[in-house]
Design a protein around this motif. Structure first.
Motif, PDB file in Angstrom:
ATOM      1  N   ARG A   3      -6.132  32.740  93.160  1.00  0.00           N
ATOM      2  CA  ARG A   3      -7.288  33.213  93.808  1.00  0.00           C
ATOM      3  C   ARG A   3      -8.597  32.657  93.249  1.00  0.00           C
ATOM      4  O   ARG A   3      -9.529  32.348  93.952  1.00  0.00           O
ATOM      5  CB  ARG A   3      -7.184  34.791  93.326  1.00  0.00           C
ATOM      6  N   ASN A  63       3.066  37.518  82.889  1.00  0.00           N
ATOM      7  CA  ASN A  63       3.239  37.995  84.297  1.00  0.00           C
ATOM      8  C   ASN A  63       2.042  38.223  84.869  1.00  0.00           C
ATOM      9  O   ASN A  63       2.094  38.935  86.111  1.00  0.00           O
ATOM     10  CB  ASN A  63       4.036  39.415  83.788  1.00  0.00           C
ATOM     11  N   ASP A  64       1.003  38.338  84.307  1.00  0.00           N
ATOM     12  CA  ASP A  64      -0.448  38.556  84.989  1.00  0.00           C
ATOM     13  C   ASP A  64      -0.865  37.520  85.975  1.00  0.00           C
ATOM     14  O   ASP A  64      -1.706  37.771  86.488  1.00  0.00           O
ATOM     15  CB  ASP A  64      -1.360  39.086  83.917  1.00  0.00           C
ATOM     16  N   GLY A  65      -0.363  36.391  85.717  1.00  0.00           N
ATOM     17  CA  GLY A  65      -0.690  35.377  86.410  1.00  0.00           C
ATOM     18  C   GLY A  65      -1.818  34.353  85.926  1.00  0.00           C
ATOM     19  O   GLY A  65      -2.279  33.501  86.666  1.00  0.00           O
ATOM     20  N   PHE A  66      -2.303  34.744  84.719  1.00  0.00           N
ATOM     21  CA  PHE A  66      -3.762  34.155  84.340  1.00  0.00           C
ATOM     22  C   PHE A  66      -3.127  33.047  83.283  1.00  0.00           C
ATOM     23  O   PHE A  66      -2.306  33.225  82.528  1.00  0.00           O
ATOM     24  CB  PHE A  66      -4.308  34.933  83.424  1.00  0.00           C
ATOM     25  N   PHE A 136      -6.099  32.253  87.962  1.00  0.00           N
ATOM     26  CA  PHE A 136      -5.623  33.399  88.030  1.00  0.00           C
ATOM     27  C   PHE A 136      -4.545  33.049  89.459  1.00  0.00           C
ATOM     28  O   PHE A 136      -5.161  32.759  90.544  1.00  0.00           O
ATOM     29  CB  PHE A 136      -6.498  34.344  88.138  1.00  0.00           C
ATOM     30  N   ALA A 137      -3.324  33.510  89.240  1.00  0.00           N
ATOM     31  CA  ALA A 137      -2.475  33.237  90.284  1.00  0.00           C
ATOM     32  C   ALA A 137      -1.534  34.297  90.512  1.00  0.00           C
ATOM     33  O   ALA A 137      -0.512  34.460  90.018  1.00  0.00           O
ATOM     34  CB  ALA A 137      -1.705  31.718  90.438  1.00  0.00           C
ATOM     35  N   PRO A 138      -2.119  35.731  91.140  1.00  0.00           N
ATOM     36  CA  PRO A 138      -1.182  36.742  90.748  1.00  0.00           C
ATOM     37  C   PRO A 138      -0.102  36.629  91.673  1.00  0.00           C
ATOM     38  O   PRO A 138       0.246  35.866  92.550  1.00  0.00           O
ATOM     39  CB  PRO A 138      -1.998  37.956  91.624  1.00  0.00           C
TER      40      PRO A 138
END
Length: 138
Positions: A3, A63-66, A136-138
């Motif tokens: 994102r 797990n948060d994608g950061f 950040f890749a959720p």
């Protein structure tokens, strides 16, 4: 898909921890939205040096994608010293290699991004800073 993200210069790992989505900072930075920058860095290094080192995690992906990673020294040097034609060739090869149907990196975007990250890498020694990236890749 990523994102948001950016390559940026910071004094050290502790300073690099202050970045991320929604946080403001005054570090020199280049946005890199829409790509996986760790994969890009790995591919750029292979194209520019023939080697492949692993970016060092400052904030491991959870797990948060950061995540935040330090760009390998070998890639920093290659980006800073490569001529414009070599950077352009590497950027175009990278864009072609990673583009998939419905998920394409335009050649213009690839060249612009690599040239801008190269400028960051070139300026880091004068400023006594290191090159990092967060995304950040959720």
């Amino acid at each position: 898909m990523v994102r948001v993200g950016e390559f940026f210069l910071a004094r050290d790992d502790e300073s690099a921890l202050r970045v991320g989505p929604g946080s403001s900072h005054d570090f020199p930075a280049v946005p890199c939205d829409g790509i996986y920058p760790d994969d890009a860095a790995w591919k750029w290094e292979a194209l520019l040096t023939g080697a492949e080192s692993t970016p060092r995690d400052v904030v491991p992906m959870a797990n948060d994608g950061f995540t935040v990673f330090a760009v390998p020294e070998q890639l920093c040097t290659a980006l800073a010293t490569a001529g414009r034609d070599r950077l352009r060739a590497a950027a175009l090869a990278w864009a072609e290699a990673v583009s998939e149907p419905d998920d394409e990196i335009s050649p213009d975007y690839a060249v612009d991004l690599v040239e801008r990250v190269s400028a960051l890498a070139s300026s880091r020694a004068d400023k006594h800073l290191d090159l990092y990236c967060w995304y950040f890749a959720p």
